[in-house]
Write a protein that holds these residues in place. Sequence first.
Motif, PDB file in Angstrom:
ATOM      1  N   HIS A 130       1.102  -1.008   0.096  1.00  0.00           N
ATOM      2  CA  HIS A 130      -0.295  -0.523   0.154  1.00  0.00           C
ATOM      3  C   HIS A 130       0.903   1.413   0.297  1.00  0.00           C
ATOM      4  CE1 HIS A 130       1.232  -0.142   4.263  1.00  0.00           C
ATOM      5  NE2 HIS A 130       0.748   0.425   4.739  1.00  0.00           N
ATOM      6  N   THR A 137      10.138  -4.638   6.723  1.00  0.00           N
ATOM      7  CA  THR A 137       9.504  -3.557   5.804  1.00  0.00           C
ATOM      8  C   THR A 137      10.078  -4.128   4.626  1.00  0.00           C
ATOM      9  OG1 THR A 137       8.823  -2.172   7.711  1.00  0.00           O
ATOM     10  CG2 THR A 137       8.375  -1.422   5.178  1.00  0.00           C
ATOM     11  N   ARG A 195       6.690  -5.872  17.827  1.00  0.00           N
ATOM     12  CA  ARG A 195       7.282  -4.478  17.485  1.00  0.00           C
ATOM     13  C   ARG A 195       6.752  -3.542  18.023  1.00  0.00           C
ATOM     14  NH1 ARG A 195       6.340  -3.169  11.725  1.00  0.00           N
ATOM     15  NH2 ARG A 195       8.178  -3.044  10.926  1.00  0.00           N
ATOM     16  N   ARG A 214       5.075   6.623  14.014  1.00  0.00           N
ATOM     17  CA  ARG A 214       5.239   6.912  13.117  1.00  0.00           C
ATOM     18  C   ARG A 214       4.309   8.347  12.738  1.00  0.00           C
ATOM     19  NH1 ARG A 214       0.798   4.149   8.728  1.00  0.00           N
ATOM     20  NH2 ARG A 214      -0.202   6.320   8.608  1.00  0.00           N
TER      21      ARG A 214
HETATM   22  C1  SIN Z   1       5.602  -1.504   9.056  1.00  0.00           C
HETATM   23  O1  SIN Z   1       5.200  -1.181   9.685  1.00  0.00           O
HETATM   24  O2  SIN Z   1       6.910  -1.418   8.795  1.00  0.00           O
HETATM   25  C2  SIN Z   1       5.519  -0.109   8.112  1.00  0.00           C
HETATM   26  C3  SIN Z   1       3.832   0.650   8.854  1.00  0.00           C
HETATM   27  C4  SIN Z   1       3.116   1.854   7.729  1.00  0.00           C
HETATM   28  O3  SIN Z   1       2.657   0.293   6.799  1.00  0.00           O
HETATM   29  O4  SIN Z   1       2.966   2.592   7.815  1.00  0.00           O
END
Ligand code: SIN
Length: 277
Positions: A101, A128, A264, A268
């Motif tokens: 996404h 990621t 985890r 953000r």
């Molecule tokens: C992640 O947790 O690595 C990404 C999270 C996100 O989709 O913003």
Amino acid sequence: MRSNTIHVRPLGACVGAEIGGLDLSAPLAPAARGLVQQALAEHGVVFFRDQSLTESQHIALARQFGDININRFFAHADGYPEIALVVKEPHQTRNIGGGWHTDHSYDQIPALGSMLYAREIPPRGGDTLFASMYAAYDALSDGLKRTLEGLRGVHSSRHVFGVKRGDLDGRIGNYAEATQDAVHPVVITHPESGKKALYVNPGFTIGFEGWTAEESKPLLDTLYAHAQRPEFSYRFQWQEGSLAFWDNRSTWHYAMNDYHGARRLLHRITLEGRALG
Ligand code: SIN
């Protein structure tokens, strides 16, 4: 010996670069900020290692790159509405962002990008993946590029954030606010790099403007299968203190959910963008 000079080291063939020699807890000099912006526009996502940031320092860092978008769906860090919590506890099975996404494409003015800072990382897994939508666009045939030039994609948050999901345990809320749909060109010109990027994503694009969902699906599926080709992507392994700063206009991302039983926790912050064209 580690050099303190600022350096940018490309990581993936198409996407991702590591920036070394910067302490993100202090205000950046204009030249350093310019270098980060340039590397972000070129590589789509930049990574920093071994950073030590308080919540306030994380916010101050983000503000050097733009206004902060306060996420209306995510739970936030205590006392810091600017910081969305990206968390999975040991007993939880579902993660956040576990599918390709790009964040906020459902907004009328999609976010510029996000700064994700790792506070607690599982001993194994939890990487990621990032994919370059510059590379995905460039590799399309000229014929398909011509077809896409005239199309606009419809993006929505309703099917993701408008539905109450028990397995998210309150990590996502405000379902009633998932009301808007947004329409954006399928091919955008990136405002900083001037490069063209494919701007549809499996998370939030629900069709093409003026087409039915059934008519849209085959072409969207073709574009998604193409854009997921491994050569367009880079897989980032987190450590505590890592920070990823990605550009939502030129990349997709995918959080792996392969660390059940471990915690985890990332913080953000998302930055406001500009209208797409
Ligand atoms: C992640 O947790 O690595 C990404 C999270 C996100 O989709 O913003």
